[in-house]
Design a protein around this motif. Structure first.
Motif, PDB file in Angstrom:
ATOM      1  N   ALA A 139       0.841  -1.200   0.000  1.00 19.28           N
ATOM      2  CA  ALA A 139       0.000   0.000   0.000  1.00 19.28           C
ATOM      3  C   ALA A 139       0.876   1.250   0.000  1.00 19.28           C
ATOM      4  O   ALA A 139       1.855   1.346   0.741  1.00 19.28           O
ATOM      5  CB  ALA A 139      -0.919  -0.005   1.215  1.00 19.28           C
ATOM      6  N   GLY A 140       0.525   2.201  -0.861  1.00 21.60           N
ATOM      7  CA  GLY A 140       1.221   3.479  -0.909  1.00 21.60           C
ATOM      8  C   GLY A 140       2.646   3.421  -1.397  1.00 21.60           C
ATOM      9  O   GLY A 140       3.422   4.345  -1.157  1.00 21.60           O
ATOM     10  N   ALA A 141       3.016   2.359  -2.123  1.00 22.13           N
ATOM     11  CA  ALA A 141       4.412   2.194  -2.527  1.00 22.13           C
ATOM     12  C   ALA A 141       4.716   2.724  -3.919  1.00 22.13           C
ATOM     13  O   ALA A 141       5.865   3.068  -4.222  1.00 22.13           O
ATOM     14  CB  ALA A 141       4.791   0.709  -2.478  1.00 22.13           C
ATOM     15  N   ALA A 142       3.722   2.784  -4.803  1.00 24.55           N
ATOM     16  CA  ALA A 142       3.985   3.042  -6.220  1.00 24.55           C
ATOM     17  C   ALA A 142       3.862   4.521  -6.582  1.00 24.55           C
ATOM     18  O   ALA A 142       2.982   5.226  -6.095  1.00 24.55           O
ATOM     19  CB  ALA A 142       3.037   2.221  -7.086  1.00 24.55           C
ATOM     20  N   SER A 172      -2.474   1.144  -3.914  1.00 24.24           N
ATOM     21  CA  SER A 172      -1.044   0.876  -4.093  1.00 24.24           C
ATOM     22  C   SER A 172      -0.231   2.137  -4.376  1.00 24.24           C
ATOM     23  O   SER A 172       0.993   2.138  -4.219  1.00 24.24           O
ATOM     24  CB  SER A 172      -0.829  -0.134  -5.225  1.00 24.24           C
ATOM     25  OG  SER A 172      -1.095   0.453  -6.481  1.00 24.24           O
ATOM     26  N   LEU A 173      -0.901   3.214  -4.791  1.00 19.21           N
ATOM     27  CA  LEU A 173      -0.209   4.435  -5.170  1.00 19.21           C
ATOM     28  C   LEU A 173       0.051   5.364  -3.987  1.00 19.21           C
ATOM     29  O   LEU A 173      -0.734   5.431  -3.041  1.00 19.21           O
ATOM     30  CB  LEU A 173      -1.026   5.197  -6.213  1.00 19.21           C
ATOM     31  CG  LEU A 173      -0.983   4.643  -7.637  1.00 19.21           C
ATOM     32  CD1 LEU A 173      -2.114   5.253  -8.460  1.00 19.21           C
ATOM     33  CD2 LEU A 173       0.364   4.930  -8.295  1.00 19.21           C
ATOM     34  N   LYS A 174       1.148   6.108  -4.092  1.00 13.48           N
ATOM     35  CA  LYS A 174       1.398   7.199  -3.170  1.00 13.48           C
ATOM     36  C   LYS A 174       0.443   8.351  -3.478  1.00 13.48           C
ATOM     37  O   LYS A 174      -0.065   8.447  -4.602  1.00 13.48           O
ATOM     38  CB  LYS A 174       2.834   7.707  -3.340  1.00 13.48           C
ATOM     39  CG  LYS A 174       3.914   6.674  -3.138  1.00 13.48           C
ATOM     40  CD  LYS A 174       5.282   7.251  -3.509  1.00 13.48           C
ATOM     41  CE  LYS A 174       6.384   6.210  -3.365  1.00 13.48           C
ATOM     42  NZ  LYS A 174       7.705   6.743  -3.786  1.00 13.48           N
ATOM     43  N   PRO A 175       0.188   9.239  -2.520  1.00 10.54           N
ATOM     44  CA  PRO A 175      -0.541  10.464  -2.873  1.00 10.54           C
ATOM     45  C   PRO A 175       0.197  11.207  -3.986  1.00 10.54           C
ATOM     46  O   PRO A 175       1.422  11.350  -3.939  1.00 10.54           O
ATOM     47  CB  PRO A 175      -0.525  11.258  -1.560  1.00 10.54           C
ATOM     48  CG  PRO A 175      -0.415  10.204  -0.494  1.00 10.54           C
ATOM     49  CD  PRO A 175       0.484   9.140  -1.079  1.00 10.54           C
ATOM     50  N   GLY A 176      -0.532  11.621  -4.998  1.00 10.57           N
ATOM     51  CA  GLY A 176       0.078  12.247  -6.156  1.00 10.57           C
ATOM     52  C   GLY A 176       0.517  11.257  -7.216  1.00 10.57           C
ATOM     53  O   GLY A 176       0.973  11.657  -8.294  1.00 10.57           O
ATOM     54  N   GLY A 177       0.377   9.950  -6.922  1.00 10.69           N
ATOM     55  CA  GLY A 177       0.761   8.922  -7.872  1.00 10.69           C
ATOM     56  C   GLY A 177      -0.183   8.858  -9.060  1.00 10.69           C
ATOM     57  O   GLY A 177      -1.327   9.329  -9.003  1.00 10.69           O
ATOM     58  N   VAL A 178       0.280   8.258 -10.131  1.00 15.60           N
ATOM     59  CA  VAL A 178      -0.440   8.248 -11.407  1.00 15.60           C
ATOM     60  C   VAL A 178      -0.850   6.832 -11.796  1.00 15.60           C
ATOM     61  O   VAL A 178      -0.055   5.884 -11.667  1.00 15.60           O
ATOM     62  CB  VAL A 178       0.431   8.858 -12.523  1.00 15.60           C
ATOM     63  CG1 VAL A 178      -0.179   8.612 -13.903  1.00 15.60           C
ATOM     64  CG2 VAL A 178       0.628  10.353 -12.284  1.00 15.60           C
TER      65      VAL A 178
END
Length: 270
Positions: A139-142, A172-178
């Protein structure tokens, strides 16, 4: 190269899809000897440099590729990210009860093992939309999650499973991730088959599923558009090259059309 890009669903502006400072490392990966010649021949339809630049790919990113299939984009992403970034391939399940997915998983693993100088740092995990196996990345890694022509496959398992995939990407994305999506596009005036049996998906459907889990549509591009594709072929999208699902039937006509018309969407996690 110029393309129309829409911000949100309403406004539009003409901007360049190529960054002001060209990414020579990405260009080198695209031109590299690790690529399969038959894959490289499709660059004219898939526009890897423009597409990855549009999604904002950086060499230091942690990137997840969902359902990499035969590794068309993997052959570019792996060497590009090898020194400074991280590539997670969320591939088919080798323990799947379906032989097709077992074979697919085995082929991808064999591909990675065949060129350790290219793929030694790639992390291979499991992605199975139908079985709900969606723990393919922490979670939150990409920084970036990419999927190329896969939404219709998720839809074949029903809307709840499809929504779960979109949720897993968001998580799975960080805040601001695409989240970068390329998909065969069904014209807006056609009725959407809920299982997407033709392989074509309405752009509004993809946007709706993404927005439901919290994504914001940052931009859409016509990089991978093909106005010759009418999206109403007897054998669905697979009648077109490179599949030629109907074999010699109307082959010249499908060859003249080329590969499918595709949406290219960039979603951002707030």
């Amino acid at each position: 190269m110029k393309t129309w890009i829409s911000i949100g669903l309403a406004a539009a502006a003409l901007i360049s899809t190529v960054p002001a400072q060209a990414d020579d490392v990405l260009k080198a990966a695209i031109a590299g000897a690790q690529r399969t010649p038959a894959f490289m021949a499709r660059d004219v339809w898939r526009h890897p440099y423009e597409t990855l630049s549009f999604f904002g790919l950086r060499a230091s990113d942690t990137v997840v590729e969902l359902s990499p299939g035969g590794g068309w984009y993997t052959e570019i992403l792996a060497p590009y990210l090898r020194e400074r970034g991280r590539l997670i391939l969320a591939g088919d399940d080798p323990a799947s009860p379906q032989a097709y997915y077992q074979r697919s998983a085995a082929r991808l693993k064999q591909k990675l093992q065949a060129q350790p100088a290219v793929y030694d740092k790639v992390q291979l995990t499991v992605f199975d939309a139908g079985a709900g196996k969606l723990a393919y990345a922490p979670a939150g890694a990409a920084d970036l999650v990419l999927t190329f022509r896969n939404v219709h496959n998720w839809m074949s398992h029903g809307e709840a499973r499809t929504q779960a995939v979109f949720q897993s990407v968001f998580d799975s994305l960080k805040p601001g991730g695409v989240f970068g999506v390329v998909e065969h596009r069904l014209p807006a005036d056609r009725v959407q088959d809920e299982k997407a049996a033709s392989g074509y998906v309405q752009q509004a459907y993809v946007v709706r599923m993404a927005e439901r889990v919290g994504f914001k549509l940052a931009a859409s591009s016509e990089i991978n558009a093909n106005p010759r594709d009418t999206a109403d072929h007897e054998g669905g999208v697979w009648s077109l090259p490179p599949s030629y699902g109907l074999k010699d039937k109307d082959r010249a006509r499908y060859e003249a059309i080329g590969e499918s018309d595709r949406m290219t969407l960039k979603f951002v996690k707030p």
